[in-house]
Design an enzyme around this catalytic site. Structure first.
Site, PDB file in Angstrom:
ATOM      1  N   ASP A  54      39.139  48.270  31.754  1.00  0.00           N
ATOM      2  CA  ASP A  54      39.820  48.223  30.458  1.00  0.00           C
ATOM      3  C   ASP A  54      39.003  47.402  29.463  1.00  0.00           C
ATOM      4  OD1 ASP A  54      42.014  49.711  31.281  1.00  0.00           O
ATOM      5  OD2 ASP A  54      43.150  47.949  31.934  1.00  0.00           O
ATOM      6  N   TYR A  82      39.090  41.762  42.232  1.00  0.00           N
ATOM      7  CA  TYR A  82      39.301  41.246  40.874  1.00  0.00           C
ATOM      8  C   TYR A  82      39.792  39.809  40.938  1.00  0.00           C
ATOM      9  CZ  TYR A  82      39.479  46.211  39.507  1.00  0.00           C
ATOM     10  OH  TYR A  82      39.200  47.540  39.301  1.00  0.00           O
ATOM     11  N   ASP A  96      49.341  44.009  29.195  1.00  0.00           N
ATOM     12  CA  ASP A  96      48.290  43.018  28.975  1.00  0.00           C
ATOM     13  C   ASP A  96      48.335  42.571  27.514  1.00  0.00           C
ATOM     14  OD1 ASP A  96      47.141  45.094  27.551  1.00  0.00           O
ATOM     15  OD2 ASP A  96      45.367  45.295  28.821  1.00  0.00           O
ATOM     16  N   ARG A 188      47.152  45.607  35.976  1.00  0.00           N
ATOM     17  CA  ARG A 188      48.209  45.387  34.982  1.00  0.00           C
ATOM     18  C   ARG A 188      49.579  45.757  35.549  1.00  0.00           C
ATOM     19  NH1 ARG A 188      47.120  48.946  30.189  1.00  0.00           N
ATOM     20  NH2 ARG A 188      45.617  50.068  31.467  1.00  0.00           N
TER      21      ARG A 188
END
Length: 237
Positions: A54, A82, A96, A188
């Site tokens: 993203d 991540y 987000d 997310r």
């Protein structure tokens, strides 16, 4: 520093690049393609990436050139790691910071013990709904196109696998985390669902991809370092 040759790119390179904040993955691919074409005075070269990040995420992006673009599907299937931060007590439509906070929630009932216990619900194989603000396609249009117009669209859940989900710092309302997961996992959505499981809201406030398979962010180049490995002046093929 050893420079790339044109043959290197044509025969195939797997470039480990660090995606800057607010760049799309496609922007970085397009920049790499443009730099290669300009540096070697050529009109075309195949360049593609193996897994979107993203715009508000940073970290490892695998970029393939030339014959290595055939490996993109194989690389996309690798497990990913991540690290990031989420904020409890508030949600956003995009899950987000791309969109503004739309709801706030109480967080007084939250304890470190409850937070760590809740991570167990999100390890192993889980069902997950992708965010409506995502690049997934539905009937030929990307989901974010519907979302930005305020149009409702039915999103199907998908099965994803979370190998590990740990909380590395708890300083409410902020929590740092590390996740290892399968292809197709939306961090997310994981954060959004985690907030719901705690009877609170949550949204992602920072995200960095640190590994794809055995490829690690520590071995990635910045865009500036990549440019340094290109010839300083255009060449003719």
């Amino acid at each position: 520093m050893k420079q790339f040759s044109l043959d290197d790119f044509k025969n195939g390179q797997l470039l480990l690049l660090e995606k800057p904040l607010e760049w799309t993955s496609f922007q970085l691919v397009n920049k790499v393609r443009w730099l290669i074409k300009k540096s070697y005075g050529i009109k075309k070269i195949k360049v593609g990436h193996a897994g979107t990040l993203d715009p508000l995420a940073t970290g490892l992006l695998l970029i393939c050139t030339g014959k290595f673009t055939k490996r993109i599907n194989e690389l996309q299937g690798l497990e990913k790691e991540y690290t990031g931060t989420f904020t409890l007590g508030a949600t956003t439509p995009s899950y987000d910071l791309e969109t503004e906070i739309d709801q706030t929630f109480e967080t007084k009932h939250l304890t470190e013990e409850k937070l760590r216990e809740a991570t167990k619900q999100f390890t192993g194989t889980i069902e997950q709904y992708p965010p409506v603000f995502s690049a997934l396609k539905k009937e030929g249009k990307r989901l974010y196109e519907y979302a930005r117009k305020g149009e409702e669209v039915k999103i199907d859940s998908r099965e994803v696998s979370i190998s590990s989900f740990s909380l590395t710092r708890i300083a409410l309302p902020e929590v740092d985390f590390k996740v290892t997961c399968s292809k197709g996992t939306y961090i997310r959505s994981l954060v959004h669902d985690f907030g719901k499981a705690l009877n609170s809201g949550a949204h992602l406030s920072a995200l960095k991809r640190t590994k794809i398979g055995d490829f690690a962010i520590e071995n990635a180049m910045s865009l500036e370092e990549f440019i340094d490995k290109l010839p300083p002046k255009p060449q003719q093929e």
